[in-house]
Design a protein around this motif. Structure first.
Motif, PDB file in Angstrom:
ATOM      1  N   ASP A   1     -16.037 -12.500   9.142  1.00  0.00           N
ATOM      2  CA  ASP A   1     -16.173 -13.887   8.677  1.00  0.00           C
ATOM      3  C   ASP A   1     -17.435 -14.545   9.216  1.00  0.00           C
ATOM      4  OD1 ASP A   1     -13.811 -13.464   7.398  1.00  0.00           O
ATOM      5  OD2 ASP A   1     -12.595 -14.784   8.676  1.00  0.00           O
ATOM      6  N   GLY A   2     -17.940 -14.058  10.343  1.00  0.00           N
ATOM      7  CA  GLY A   2     -19.145 -14.632  10.929  1.00  0.00           C
ATOM      8  C   GLY A   2     -20.384 -14.456  10.062  1.00  0.00           C
ATOM      9  N   LEU A   3     -20.287 -13.593   9.053  1.00  0.00           N
ATOM     10  CA  LEU A   3     -21.418 -13.431   8.142  1.00  0.00           C
ATOM     11  C   LEU A   3     -21.568 -14.620   7.198  1.00  0.00           C
ATOM     12  CD1 LEU A   3     -21.028  -9.665   7.131  1.00  0.00           C
ATOM     13  CD2 LEU A   3     -22.668 -10.650   8.745  1.00  0.00           C
ATOM     14  N   GLY A   4     -20.548 -15.456   7.148  1.00  0.00           N
ATOM     15  CA  GLY A   4     -20.611 -16.648   6.304  1.00  0.00           C
ATOM     16  C   GLY A   4     -20.762 -16.301   4.840  1.00  0.00           C
ATOM     17  N   ALA A   5     -21.749 -16.905   4.205  1.00  0.00           N
ATOM     18  CA  ALA A   5     -21.960 -16.712   2.768  1.00  0.00           C
ATOM     19  C   ALA A   5     -22.374 -15.288   2.427  1.00  0.00           C
ATOM     20  CB  ALA A   5     -23.015 -17.696   2.263  1.00  0.00           C
ATOM     21  N   ASP A   6     -22.837 -14.532   3.412  1.00  0.00           N
ATOM     22  CA  ASP A   6     -23.266 -13.155   3.158  1.00  0.00           C
ATOM     23  C   ASP A   6     -22.107 -12.161   3.175  1.00  0.00           C
ATOM     24  OD1 ASP A   6     -25.931 -13.949   2.991  1.00  0.00           O
ATOM     25  OD2 ASP A   6     -26.212 -13.739   5.164  1.00  0.00           O
ATOM     26  N   LYS A   7     -20.926 -12.608   3.607  1.00  0.00           N
ATOM     27  CA  LYS A   7     -19.805 -11.685   3.749  1.00  0.00           C
ATOM     28  C   LYS A   7     -19.432 -11.029   2.423  1.00  0.00           C
ATOM     29  CE  LYS A   7     -14.836 -11.558   4.685  1.00  0.00           C
ATOM     30  NZ  LYS A   7     -13.640 -12.293   5.151  1.00  0.00           N
ATOM     31  N   GLU A   8     -19.316 -11.799   1.363  1.00  0.00           N
ATOM     32  CA  GLU A   8     -18.868 -11.249   0.090  1.00  0.00           C
ATOM     33  C   GLU A   8     -19.804 -10.158  -0.411  1.00  0.00           C
ATOM     34  OE1 GLU A   8     -17.847 -12.706  -4.491  1.00  0.00           O
ATOM     35  OE2 GLU A   8     -18.148 -14.189  -2.891  1.00  0.00           O
ATOM     36  N   ALA A   9     -21.111 -10.385  -0.320  1.00  0.00           N
ATOM     37  CA  ALA A   9     -22.075  -9.390  -0.768  1.00  0.00           C
ATOM     38  C   ALA A   9     -22.014  -8.141   0.111  1.00  0.00           C
ATOM     39  CB  ALA A   9     -23.478  -9.973  -0.762  1.00  0.00           C
ATOM     40  N   PHE A  10     -21.835  -8.331   1.416  1.00  0.00           N
ATOM     41  CA  PHE A  10     -21.727  -7.198   2.334  1.00  0.00           C
ATOM     42  C   PHE A  10     -20.531  -6.323   1.980  1.00  0.00           C
ATOM     43  CE2 PHE A  10     -19.553  -5.676   6.214  1.00  0.00           C
ATOM     44  CZ  PHE A  10     -20.445  -4.681   6.582  1.00  0.00           C
ATOM     45  N   LEU A  11     -19.356  -6.939   1.807  1.00  0.00           N
ATOM     46  CA  LEU A  11     -18.148  -6.173   1.502  1.00  0.00           C
ATOM     47  C   LEU A  11     -18.243  -5.523   0.123  1.00  0.00           C
ATOM     48  CD1 LEU A  11     -15.329  -8.475   2.915  1.00  0.00           C
ATOM     49  CD2 LEU A  11     -16.423  -6.504   4.002  1.00  0.00           C
ATOM     50  N   ARG A  12     -18.860  -6.198  -0.808  1.00  0.00           N
ATOM     51  CA  ARG A  12     -19.026  -5.616  -2.139  1.00  0.00           C
ATOM     52  C   ARG A  12     -19.905  -4.370  -2.071  1.00  0.00           C
ATOM     53  NH1 ARG A  12     -20.363  -9.885  -4.521  1.00  0.00           N
ATOM     54  NH2 ARG A  12     -22.642  -9.670  -4.397  1.00  0.00           N
ATOM     55  N   GLY A  13     -20.972  -4.425  -1.289  1.00  0.00           N
ATOM     56  CA  GLY A  13     -21.839  -3.271  -1.127  1.00  0.00           C
ATOM     57  C   GLY A  13     -21.121  -2.096  -0.484  1.00  0.00           C
ATOM     58  N   VAL A  14     -20.284  -2.390   0.518  1.00  0.00           N
ATOM     59  CA  VAL A  14     -19.498  -1.336   1.165  1.00  0.00           C
ATOM     60  C   VAL A  14     -18.558  -0.689   0.155  1.00  0.00           C
ATOM     61  CG1 VAL A  14     -17.711  -0.878   2.880  1.00  0.00           C
ATOM     62  CG2 VAL A  14     -19.646  -2.356   3.463  1.00  0.00           C
ATOM     63  N   ALA A  15     -17.875  -1.504  -0.630  1.00  0.00           N
ATOM     64  CA  ALA A  15     -16.932  -0.981  -1.622  1.00  0.00           C
ATOM     65  C   ALA A  15     -17.628  -0.086  -2.632  1.00  0.00           C
ATOM     66  CB  ALA A  15     -16.228  -2.138  -2.330  1.00  0.00           C
ATOM     67  N   GLU A  16     -18.819  -0.469  -3.039  1.00  0.00           N
ATOM     68  CA  GLU A  16     -19.552   0.324  -4.029  1.00  0.00           C
ATOM     69  C   GLU A  16     -19.963   1.685  -3.490  1.00  0.00           C
ATOM     70  OE1 GLU A  16     -22.722  -2.294  -5.010  1.00  0.00           O
ATOM     71  OE2 GLU A  16     -21.514  -3.530  -6.379  1.00  0.00           O
ATOM     72  N   ARG A  17     -20.189   1.778  -2.187  1.00  0.00           N
ATOM     73  CA  ARG A  17     -20.599   3.052  -1.584  1.00  0.00           C
ATOM     74  C   ARG A  17     -19.406   3.942  -1.230  1.00  0.00           C
ATOM     75  NH1 ARG A  17     -23.962  -0.650   1.016  1.00  0.00           N
ATOM     76  NH2 ARG A  17     -22.687  -0.593   2.911  1.00  0.00           N
ATOM     77  N   ASN A  18     -18.260   3.341  -0.983  1.00  0.00           N
ATOM     78  CA  ASN A  18     -17.096   4.107  -0.548  1.00  0.00           C
ATOM     79  C   ASN A  18     -16.495   4.917  -1.693  1.00  0.00           C
ATOM     80  OD1 ASN A  18     -17.109   3.332   2.092  1.00  0.00           O
ATOM     81  ND2 ASN A  18     -15.342   1.975   1.978  1.00  0.00           N
ATOM     82  N   PRO A  19     -16.125   6.163  -1.463  1.00  0.00           N
ATOM     83  CA  PRO A  19     -15.427   6.925  -2.499  1.00  0.00           C
ATOM     84  C   PRO A  19     -14.156   6.243  -2.995  1.00  0.00           C
ATOM     85  CG  PRO A  19     -16.225   8.416  -0.816  1.00  0.00           C
ATOM     86  CD  PRO A  19     -16.510   7.021  -0.320  1.00  0.00           C
ATOM     87  N   ALA A  20     -13.468   5.505  -2.134  1.00  0.00           N
ATOM     88  CA  ALA A  20     -12.241   4.814  -2.553  1.00  0.00           C
ATOM     89  C   ALA A  20     -12.521   3.593  -3.420  1.00  0.00           C
ATOM     90  CB  ALA A  20     -11.423   4.393  -1.329  1.00  0.00           C
ATOM     91  N   GLY A  21     -13.771   3.139  -3.446  1.00  0.00           N
ATOM     92  CA  GLY A  21     -14.144   2.028  -4.304  1.00  0.00           C
ATOM     93  C   GLY A  21     -13.717   0.663  -3.811  1.00  0.00           C
ATOM     94  N   ARG A  22     -13.394   0.549  -2.541  1.00  0.00           N
ATOM     95  CA  ARG A  22     -13.002  -0.749  -1.988  1.00  0.00           C
ATOM     96  C   ARG A  22     -13.168  -0.736  -0.478  1.00  0.00           C
ATOM     97  NH1 ARG A  22      -7.908  -1.255   0.429  1.00  0.00           N
ATOM     98  NH2 ARG A  22      -6.442   0.472   0.147  1.00  0.00           N
ATOM     99  N   VAL A  23     -13.031  -1.901   0.134  1.00  0.00           N
ATOM    100  CA  VAL A  23     -12.980  -1.986   1.584  1.00  0.00           C
ATOM    101  C   VAL A  23     -11.517  -1.979   2.009  1.00  0.00           C
ATOM    102  CG1 VAL A  23     -15.164  -3.234   1.762  1.00  0.00           C
ATOM    103  CG2 VAL A  23     -13.021  -4.514   1.586  1.00  0.00           C
ATOM    104  N   GLY A  24     -11.290  -1.836   3.303  1.00  0.00           N
ATOM    105  CA  GLY A  24      -9.934  -1.769   3.800  1.00  0.00           C
ATOM    106  C   GLY A  24      -9.313  -3.135   4.007  1.00  0.00           C
ATOM    107  N   THR A  25      -8.002  -3.136   4.135  1.00  0.00           N
ATOM    108  CA  THR A  25      -7.231  -4.336   4.440  1.00  0.00           C
ATOM    109  C   THR A  25      -6.462  -4.103   5.739  1.00  0.00           C
ATOM    110  OG1 THR A  25      -5.190  -3.660   3.315  1.00  0.00           O
ATOM    111  CG2 THR A  25      -6.925  -4.722   1.961  1.00  0.00           C
ATOM    112  N   PRO A  26      -6.047  -5.159   6.416  1.00  0.00           N
ATOM    113  CA  PRO A  26      -5.225  -4.958   7.613  1.00  0.00           C
ATOM    114  C   PRO A  26      -3.975  -4.133   7.340  1.00  0.00           C
ATOM    115  CG  PRO A  26      -6.018  -7.217   7.522  1.00  0.00           C
ATOM    116  CD  PRO A  26      -6.397  -6.585   6.218  1.00  0.00           C
ATOM    117  N   GLN A  27      -3.400  -4.274   6.155  1.00  0.00           N
ATOM    118  CA  GLN A  27      -2.198  -3.508   5.832  1.00  0.00           C
ATOM    119  C   GLN A  27      -2.473  -2.008   5.807  1.00  0.00           C
ATOM    120  OE1 GLN A  27       0.683  -4.707   5.876  1.00  0.00           O
ATOM    121  NE2 GLN A  27       2.000  -3.148   4.956  1.00  0.00           N
TER     122      GLN A  27
END
Length: 242
Positions: A186-212
């Motif tokens: 969350d400390g990334l502020g407005a950049d968080k969404e773009a960061f997580l989207r980029g991670v999801a695009e690179r991951n074979p699973a196509g998403r980032v993880g969740t606490p669950q």
């Protein structure tokens, strides 16, 4: 979580329960019927977690960088069934700027601390109990300015193998998360969404993880009696990505 969990009536210690991942594990375990012991260096943050739980809990101070603190914790804790530690003290930055005391604290939280927890608590865990520690994808995907993080997480992966042999039949495993949206970003502020989207695009699973996702991995490590000395990779395949 389903009603059929391995934690009903069990006493579970969560080291790092005052921070994002530890708090999520504590909430889920409490809902599953476990009696929680919340441990960490900041009692105020632990009390915040305790206030969110549906079941019983106990707050105990613990500093993994101090063996006397670990010994005192063991003396107060008594018997328990499972321990999960999410503790970490990162020491990131350019290699030439790393400070010895920061490096030592990182190793204390991630490697030496878990080793000392096993040393002092091995006689108090139930015969079919478990220790579950948290490693991380940096060990398998090292990056510039993450040398200490990669090394401590890798060392922990080997430590759980050694402990699984020495502490048997008590089982010892590690969970290795990739990028998980626990709130830590969350400390990334407005950049968080773009960061997580980029991670999801690179991951074979196509998403980032969740606490669950992490909660499910911890429950698996606790519940499966044929799993020990193992690293459970919960990273969406990030360690395999180009």
């Amino acid at each position: 979580m389903s009603d059929n969990t391995p934690l009903e009536g069990q006493r579970l210690v969560v080291v790092g329960a005052g921070a994002h991942t530890g708090r999520a594990i504590a909430r889920a375990a409490s809902a599953a019927g476990a009696a929680l012991v919340l441990a960490g260096p900041d009692p105020r943050r632990l009390e915040w977690t305790a206030a969110e739980l549906s079941g019983s809990s106990q707050v105990l101070g613990l500093d993994l960088t101090d063996e006397q603190s670990i010994a005192d914790f063991a003396g107060t804790l008594g018997r328990f069934d499972h321990l999960v530690s999410t503790a970490a003290i990162p020491a990131n930055g350019p290699l030439r700027e790393l400070r010895l005391d920061d490096i030592q604290r990182a190793f204390s939280a991630k490697v030496i601390g878990p080793l000392l927890l096993a040393k002092h608590l091995a006689g108090q865990v139930s015969q079919h109990g478990t220790f579950t520690f948290f490693s991380g994808v940096a060990a398998w995907r090292p990056a510039p300015q993450r040398t200490v993080m990669a090394t401590t997480n890798g060392a922990l992966a080997f430590l759980v193998q050694a402990l699984a042999v020495e502490l048997a039949p008590v089982r010892v495993n590690a969970v290795s998360p990739g990028i998980v949206d626990t709130g830590a970003w969350d400390g990334l502020g407005a950049d968080k969404e773009a960061f997580l989207r980029g991670v999801a695009e690179r991951n074979p699973a196509g998403r980032v993880g969740t606490p669950q996702d992490l909660v499910k991995a911890v429950l698996y490590a606790i519940d499966n009696p044929y799993v020990t000395g193992t690293v459970l990779h919960v990273d969406g395949g990030a360690r395999l990505a180009a």
